[in-house]
Design an enzyme around this catalytic site. Structure first.
Site, PDB file in Angstrom:
ATOM      1  N   ILE A   1      25.835  65.137  60.890  1.00 39.76           N
ATOM      2  CA  ILE A   1      24.642  65.662  61.568  1.00 39.76           C
ATOM      3  C   ILE A   1      23.533  64.607  61.667  1.00 39.76           C
ATOM      4  O   ILE A   1      22.639  64.719  62.509  1.00 39.76           O
ATOM      5  CB  ILE A   1      24.146  66.943  60.848  1.00 39.76           C
ATOM      6  CG1 ILE A   1      23.325  67.818  61.780  1.00 39.76           C
ATOM      7  CG2 ILE A   1      23.373  66.611  59.580  1.00 39.76           C
ATOM      8  CD1 ILE A   1      23.096  69.226  61.258  1.00 39.76           C
TER       9      ILE A   1
ATOM     10  N   GLN B   1      25.497  60.641  46.441  1.00 39.98           N
ATOM     11  CA  GLN B   1      26.071  61.892  46.948  1.00 39.98           C
ATOM     12  C   GLN B   1      24.990  62.952  47.065  1.00 39.98           C
ATOM     13  O   GLN B   1      24.184  63.139  46.139  1.00 39.98           O
ATOM     14  CB  GLN B   1      27.189  62.373  46.010  1.00 39.98           C
ATOM     15  CG  GLN B   1      27.923  63.605  46.533  1.00 39.98           C
ATOM     16  CD  GLN B   1      29.162  63.966  45.707  1.00 39.98           C
ATOM     17  OE1 GLN B   1      29.440  63.345  44.677  1.00 39.98           O
ATOM     18  NE2 GLN B   1      29.886  64.968  46.163  1.00 39.98           N
TER      19      GLN B   1
ATOM     20  N   HIS C   1      33.793  64.279  50.552  1.00 39.90           N
ATOM     21  CA  HIS C   1      33.912  63.935  51.968  1.00 39.90           C
ATOM     22  C   HIS C   1      34.036  62.432  52.104  1.00 39.90           C
ATOM     23  O   HIS C   1      33.412  61.679  51.361  1.00 39.90           O
ATOM     24  CB  HIS C   1      32.692  64.444  52.756  1.00 39.90           C
ATOM     25  CG  HIS C   1      31.389  64.149  52.105  1.00 39.90           C
ATOM     26  ND1 HIS C   1      30.895  64.904  51.054  1.00 39.90           N
ATOM     27  CD2 HIS C   1      30.467  63.183  52.327  1.00 39.90           C
ATOM     28  CE1 HIS C   1      29.741  64.412  50.664  1.00 39.90           C
ATOM     29  NE2 HIS C   1      29.454  63.344  51.410  1.00 39.90           N
TER      30      HIS C   1
ATOM     31  N   HIS D   1      33.192  59.475  54.522  1.00 41.21           N
ATOM     32  CA  HIS D   1      32.427  59.052  55.695  1.00 41.21           C
ATOM     33  C   HIS D   1      33.253  58.018  56.457  1.00 41.21           C
ATOM     34  O   HIS D   1      33.808  57.090  55.856  1.00 41.21           O
ATOM     35  CB  HIS D   1      31.134  58.332  55.285  1.00 41.21           C
ATOM     36  CG  HIS D   1      30.122  59.167  54.583  1.00 41.21           C
ATOM     37  ND1 HIS D   1      29.037  59.720  55.223  1.00 41.21           N
ATOM     38  CD2 HIS D   1      30.009  59.520  53.282  1.00 41.21           C
ATOM     39  CE1 HIS D   1      28.290  60.376  54.343  1.00 41.21           C
ATOM     40  NE2 HIS D   1      28.851  60.264  53.158  1.00 41.21           N
TER      41      HIS D   1
HETATM   42  P1  AMP Z   1      26.602  62.255  51.028  1.00 40.74           P
HETATM   43  O1  AMP Z   1      25.174  61.812  50.977  1.00 40.74           O
HETATM   44  O2  AMP Z   1      27.612  61.165  50.821  1.00 40.74           O
HETATM   45  O3  AMP Z   1      26.839  63.443  50.127  1.00 40.74           O
HETATM   46  O4  AMP Z   1      26.855  62.708  52.521  1.00 40.74           O
HETATM   47  C1  AMP Z   1      26.544  63.972  53.010  1.00 40.74           C
HETATM   48  C2  AMP Z   1      26.521  63.859  54.495  1.00 40.74           C
HETATM   49  O5  AMP Z   1      26.588  65.145  55.050  1.00 40.74           O
HETATM   50  C3  AMP Z   1      25.272  63.172  55.054  1.00 40.74           C
HETATM   51  O6  AMP Z   1      25.652  62.029  55.805  1.00 40.74           O
HETATM   52  C4  AMP Z   1      24.653  64.261  55.915  1.00 40.74           C
HETATM   53  O7  AMP Z   1      24.036  63.759  57.079  1.00 40.74           O
HETATM   54  C5  AMP Z   1      25.834  65.130  56.232  1.00 40.74           C
HETATM   55  N1  AMP Z   1      25.531  66.510  56.554  1.00 40.74           N
HETATM   56  C6  AMP Z   1      24.678  67.340  55.909  1.00 40.74           C
HETATM   57  N2  AMP Z   1      24.668  68.547  56.478  1.00 40.74           N
HETATM   58  C7  AMP Z   1      25.543  68.493  57.516  1.00 40.74           C
HETATM   59  C8  AMP Z   1      25.969  69.429  58.501  1.00 40.74           C
HETATM   60  N3  AMP Z   1      25.508  70.695  58.539  1.00 40.74           N
HETATM   61  N4  AMP Z   1      26.863  69.017  59.437  1.00 40.74           N
HETATM   62  C9  AMP Z   1      27.333  67.750  59.411  1.00 40.74           C
HETATM   63  N5  AMP Z   1      26.985  66.834  58.495  1.00 40.74           N
HETATM   64  C10 AMP Z   1      26.087  67.189  57.568  1.00 40.74           C
END
Ligand code: AMP
Ligand code: ZN
Length: 112
Positions: free
Chosen positions: A30, A92, A98, A100
């Site tokens: 997002i 995180q 997840h 990336h």
């Molecule tokens: P992390 O900081 O490695 O836990 O990554 C979490 C990721 O999830 C970040 O890059 C956010 O931008 C992404 N994210 C959070 N909410 C959403 C959402 N609703 N849809 C898609 N990505 C999201």
């Protein structure tokens, strides 16, 4: 369970899906940090990389190969970056593992 990515898996929160099968889901981030930035997640809830067990070996490999295949399908032959953040010091923010996948700009090292 109050987990954002479990809600995306359940269809309760919308996402721009790239790929889905029985075990994994891939969708665009997002807040993209590169022209192409998507996430590959297991459908099963696993909070952090530290919570992976030996029973998850095939699932972990499936996530990695899904990232590889989708990156190539998205035209990333010039290269791409794969990142998994673990816990607070690892950066995180969503506690459902997840991978990336970021591409289509020059990556630098070290990452921030
Ligand atoms: P992390 O900081 O490695 O836990 O990554 C979490 C990721 O999830 C970040 O890059 C956010 O931008 C992404 N994210 C959070 N909410 C959403 C959402 N609703 N849809 C898609 N990505 C999201
Ligand atoms: Zn979850």
């Amino acid at each position: 369970m109050d987990c954002l990515f479990c809600k995306i898996v359940a269809g309760e929160i919308p996402a721009r899906k790239l790929y889905e099968d029985e075990h994994v889901l891939a969708f665009h981030d997002i807040a993209p940090q590169a022209p192409l930035h998507f996430l590959v997640i297991p459908k099963k809830h696993i909070s952090t990389l530290n919570d992976l067990t030996v029973e998850d070996t095939a699932l972990a490999g499936h996530i990695l190969f899904t990232a590889q295949r989708l990156a190539n399908e998205q035209g990333c032959e010039a290269g791409f970056r794969v990142v998994m953040n673990c816990n607070e010091m690892g950066g995180q923010t969503v506690y459902h593992i997840h991978m990336h996948v970021m591409a289509k700009r020059q990556m630098t090292w070290p990452p921030g």
